[in-house]
Design an enzyme around this catalytic site. Structure first.
Site, PDB file in Angstrom:
ATOM      1  N   GLY A 115       0.772  -1.055  -0.075  1.00 23.12           N
ATOM      2  CA  GLY A 115      -0.183   0.131   0.178  1.00 23.12           C
ATOM      3  C   GLY A 115       0.581   1.275   0.053  1.00 23.12           C
ATOM      4  O   GLY A 115       0.265   2.296   0.075  1.00 23.12           O
ATOM      5  N   CYS A 116       2.097   1.063  -0.018  1.00 25.18           N
ATOM      6  CA  CYS A 116       2.996   2.423   0.131  1.00 25.18           C
ATOM      7  C   CYS A 116       4.037   2.579  -1.053  1.00 25.18           C
ATOM      8  O   CYS A 116       4.874   1.497  -1.071  1.00 25.18           O
ATOM      9  CB  CYS A 116       3.498   2.440   1.396  1.00 25.18           C
ATOM     10  SG  CYS A 116       4.570   4.001   1.459  1.00 25.18           S
ATOM     11  N   GLY A 117       3.989   3.320  -1.979  1.00 26.43           N
ATOM     12  CA  GLY A 117       4.918   3.235  -3.108  1.00 26.43           C
ATOM     13  C   GLY A 117       6.202   4.452  -2.806  1.00 26.43           C
ATOM     14  O   GLY A 117       6.827   4.443  -3.698  1.00 26.43           O
TER      15      GLY A 117
END
Length: 272
Positions: A115-117
């Site tokens: 969920g975190c890029g």
């Protein structure tokens, strides 16, 4: 991949649980989606560690290298070996020297999380939020018909989701909505990377179909799809404002809340 590479795992593990319902409890065994750290190593240097489901890791590595701009094409990856360990995995890629030099020039040490890029980047300038404009579309899509077909068919392709209830799916669809390939992972962006890596490895033209995701439309998904010149990104849930901005700038159609009888068009000025 090396012949010594272990066979990939099922993508889930069994855990003892106690199930509570209607005031009753019972011991049971549950299937839980597997999540382990996966290190991507380019020319001997570890570049990023992502938390991912240990399936289709070769496709994942190719897709990540392409969607993050590490290499310009799948042909720039000369070798790929997957090493599975009990609680982790490593994928070693050998890439073209010019791509490796460019990678070192913009060196980033990331710790990826589902969920975190953007974890670990040094400044806002490194976000790379300016996609190039897509070329004219090579497909025509009747959105109501195609999205209804993809929505109706996705669940039947989600074997890991049915077993665990805890993974996202990324599907490749023909312009009429037929689902051709599906990849699953605990991370929605990992699932998309696996799909894109598979398409690239099999020389499938990504301008001639669309991606359907069982997730929200986050900015990194839109950025990855735009980089690969995918003309249409469809999601089951809502997009973010930044995802809409990226899609609009790239000229990529973005739709959300896709159901068998409804969808929301967030880029009404873009036609296919």
């Amino acid at each position: 991949m090396s012949e010594e590479t272990p066979v990939e795992r099922a993508g889930f593990v069994e855990r003892a649980i106690v199930r509570h319902q209607a005031g009753q409890s019972a011991d049971a065994i549950d299937h839980v989606a597997e999540e382990i750290p996966v290190a991507l190593v380019f020319n001997g240097i570890s570049h990023v560690v992502m938390m991912a489901t240990p399936r289709d890791l070769e496709a994942f590595a190719y897709g990540f290298a392409l969607t993050e701009g590490v290499v310009a094409s799948a042909g720039a990856v000369f070798d790929c070996e997957v090493f599975l360990h009990p609680d982790s995995a490593e994928v070693a890629l050998r890439i073209a020297q010019e791509d490796f030099v460019r990678l070192k020039d913009r060196r980033r040490q990331l710790t990826g999380r589902t969920g975190c890029g953007v974890c670990g980047i040094d400044s806002i300038d490194m976000l790379d939020l300016q996609p190039a404009a897509l070329p004219p579309s090579l497909i025509h899509v009747d959105l109501p018909t195609a999205l209804a077909r993809a929505s109706a068919g996705l669940r039947d392709h989600q074997a890991l989701m049915q077993a665990t209830g805890g993974v996202h799916a990324a599907a490749w669809c023909t312009p009429d909505g037929e689902i051709v390939h599906v990849f699953e992972d605990v991370g929605r962006h990992n699932g998309l990377d696996k799909l894109i890596g598979h398409l690239a490895l099999h020389d499938i033209d990504m301008r001639r179909g669309f991606v359907f995701l069982s997730s929200r439309g986050s900015y990194e998904l839109a950025r990855k799809a735009a980089r690969m010149q995918i003309p249409l990104l469809a999601t089951i849930s809502a997009p973010s404002s930044l995802a809409i901005s990226i899609a609009t700038q790239a000229g990529m159609k973005l739709v959300g809340f896709c159901r068998q009888d409804a969808y929301v068009d967030y880029t009404p000025g873009i036609t296919l």
